[in-house]
Design an enzyme around this catalytic site. Structure first.
Site, PDB file in Angstrom:
ATOM      1  N   CYS A   1       0.833  -1.209   0.000  1.00 10.67           N
ATOM      2  CA  CYS A   1       0.000   0.000   0.000  1.00 10.67           C
ATOM      3  C   CYS A   1       0.866   1.257   0.000  1.00 10.67           C
ATOM      4  CB  CYS A   1      -0.924   0.032   1.213  1.00 10.67           C
ATOM      5  SG  CYS A   1      -2.068  -1.344   1.259  1.00 10.67           S
TER       6      CYS A   1
HETATM    7  C1  BEZ Z   1       0.492  -4.593   1.814  1.00 12.93           C
HETATM    8  O1  BEZ Z   1       0.100  -3.490   1.427  1.00 12.93           O
HETATM    9  O2  BEZ Z   1       1.670  -4.925   1.737  1.00 12.93           O
HETATM   10  C2  BEZ Z   1      -0.491  -5.562   2.389  1.00 12.93           C
HETATM   11  C3  BEZ Z   1      -1.673  -5.113   2.947  1.00 12.93           C
HETATM   12  C4  BEZ Z   1      -2.557  -6.035   3.500  1.00 12.93           C
HETATM   13  C5  BEZ Z   1      -2.269  -7.374   3.464  1.00 12.93           C
HETATM   14  C6  BEZ Z   1      -1.090  -7.815   2.862  1.00 12.93           C
HETATM   15  C7  BEZ Z   1      -0.189  -6.901   2.330  1.00 12.93           C
END
Ligand code: BEZ
Length: 210
Positions: free
Chosen positions: A45
């Site tokens: 994210c």
């Molecule tokens: C991420 O943005 O890396 C992420 C967010 C939620 C679950 C798994 C990865």
């Protein structure tokens, strides 16, 4: 609620990192990219919001407003936004909506059953100036999106609204386009300076100038 292409994007009010908004008021007559992410302070994210902040000038040049959403509270968004600037080299330059009660994420079907939790996944809605949904896509949590592709789709949508054409596979701005099936080849030759008929249904023409 399941939203489809051509539906009116539902309105809502929300708290954002830029203050409270009424969504339709905020977007007014602009194209809008509205995208969800699973959670603040997560790696994929952070790279996605950083990438979008770096591209935001290009969205603005096309008359597009960008807005993100997750189910985290507003205090978390404010704490996280410094990381987005650190990672991407560009400060956060678009609002993030806080949706802790999941009302908006549920309204836009951004929470997918069977994912193991109730966070929003990676959905994107491109919404036109008339508030119609023109593109939807959903990626799983483990796969970051390509925001250059979102820009490319905006270019294609704006071009197909301007002229009776469609864009082929892997089209990039400036490349030749396909004459709409709604025009006969004779009509296409009246409308466009150059038309190459490869098949009766596949006619190429240079990209029209907007
Ligand atoms: C991420 O943005 O890396 C992420 C967010 C939620 C679950 C798994 C990865």
């Amino acid at each position: 609620m399941s939203l489809h292409l051509g539906d009116t994007a539902p309105n809502f009010t929300a708290e954002t990192t830029d203050g409270p908004i009424d969504f339709h008021e905020w977007k007014k007559d602009a194209w809008t990219v509205f995208f969800s992410h699973p959670a603040d302070f997560t790696p994929v994210c952070t790279t996605e919001l950083s990438a979008t902040a770096r591209l935001n000038d290009q969205f603005v040049n096309r008359g597009v407003k960008v807005i993100a959403i997750s189910v985290d509270p507003i205090e978390e968004h404010h704490k996280w936004k410094g990381d987005i600037g650190d990672v991407g080299g560009t400060d956060l330059n678009f609002p993030i909506i806080a949706d802790p009660d999941k009302k908006i994420s549920e309204l836009y079907d951004m929470i997918h059953p069977g994912e193991g939790d109730t966070n929003s996944v990676r959905s994107v809605f491109i919404i036109d100036p008339n508030n119609k949904i023109r593109l939807t896509l959903t990626y799983p949590k483990s796969v970051g999106r390509n925001f250059n592709e979102i820009l490319r789709v905006v270019d294609a949508l704006q071009l197909t609204d301007f002229a009776p054409i469609a864009t082929p596979a892997d089209w990039q701005p400036g490349e030749r386009v396909i004459v709409s099936l709604g025009l006969t080849t004779d009509e296409a030759r009246e409308r466009f300076a150059e038309v190459e008929e490869v098949k009766p249904y596949l006619r190429w023409t240079p990209q029209p100038k907007a």
